[in-house]
Design a protein around this motif. Structure first.
Motif, PDB file in Angstrom:
ATOM      1  N   ASN A 144       0.837  -1.193   0.000  1.00 26.27           N
ATOM      2  CA  ASN A 144       0.000   0.000   0.000  1.00 26.27           C
ATOM      3  C   ASN A 144       0.877   1.250   0.000  1.00 26.27           C
ATOM      4  O   ASN A 144       2.071   1.202   0.255  1.00 26.27           O
ATOM      5  CB  ASN A 144      -0.996   0.001   1.175  1.00 26.27           C
ATOM      6  N   THR A 185      -2.131   0.748  -9.917  1.00 24.19           N
ATOM      7  CA  THR A 185      -2.703   0.856  -8.583  1.00 24.19           C
ATOM      8  C   THR A 185      -4.127   0.310  -8.601  1.00 24.19           C
ATOM      9  O   THR A 185      -4.797   0.341  -9.632  1.00 24.19           O
ATOM     10  CB  THR A 185      -2.727   2.311  -8.075  1.00 24.19           C
ATOM     11  N   LYS A 200      -7.565   0.298  -5.907  1.00 27.85           N
ATOM     12  CA  LYS A 200      -8.121   0.749  -4.634  1.00 27.85           C
ATOM     13  C   LYS A 200      -8.945  -0.380  -4.031  1.00 27.85           C
ATOM     14  O   LYS A 200      -9.874  -0.890  -4.650  1.00 27.85           O
ATOM     15  CB  LYS A 200      -8.979   1.990  -4.830  1.00 27.85           C
ATOM     16  N   ARG A 228      -4.938   2.075  -1.233  1.00 23.52           N
ATOM     17  CA  ARG A 228      -4.552   1.955  -2.632  1.00 23.52           C
ATOM     18  C   ARG A 228      -3.312   1.072  -2.685  1.00 23.52           C
ATOM     19  O   ARG A 228      -2.289   1.392  -2.099  1.00 23.52           O
ATOM     20  CB  ARG A 228      -4.276   3.319  -3.241  1.00 23.52           C
TER      21      ARG A 228
END
Length: 84
Positions: free
Chosen positions: A24, A54, A56, A61
């Motif tokens: 993260n 990335t 989420k 994220r």
């Protein structure tokens, strides 16, 4: 090349070299010792370049390195090895 472009490249290489597995944003910022805000800005640039991706998940994220990023990472490690 402007000062900010050079700074983005330098921090971008630190981000790429710091990625070994999915992590993260906060964990990566602590690992490579830059502020969270600075990391988020550089991650957006690197994602547009296709070096990282990335995703989420909830409030976090997660950053992953792409195939292109792995290739760049390998070359950066080779350069670092030559300079050591």
């Amino acid at each position: 090349m402007s000062y900010w472009e050079k700074k983005i490249q330098l921090l971008g290489s630190r981000i790429i070299l710091g990625l070994e597995k999915d992590i993260n944003e906060l964990g990566l910022s602590r690992k490579i010792d830059i502020t969270y805000c600075a990391l988020v800005k550089r991650v957006r640039v690197l994602e547009k370049m296709g070096v990282i991706s990335t995703e989420k998940i909830g409030r976090q994220r997660i950053i992953s390195i792409t195939e292109k990023g792995l290739n760049v990472q390998q070359h950066l490690r080779g350069i670092r090895g030559c300079l050591s």
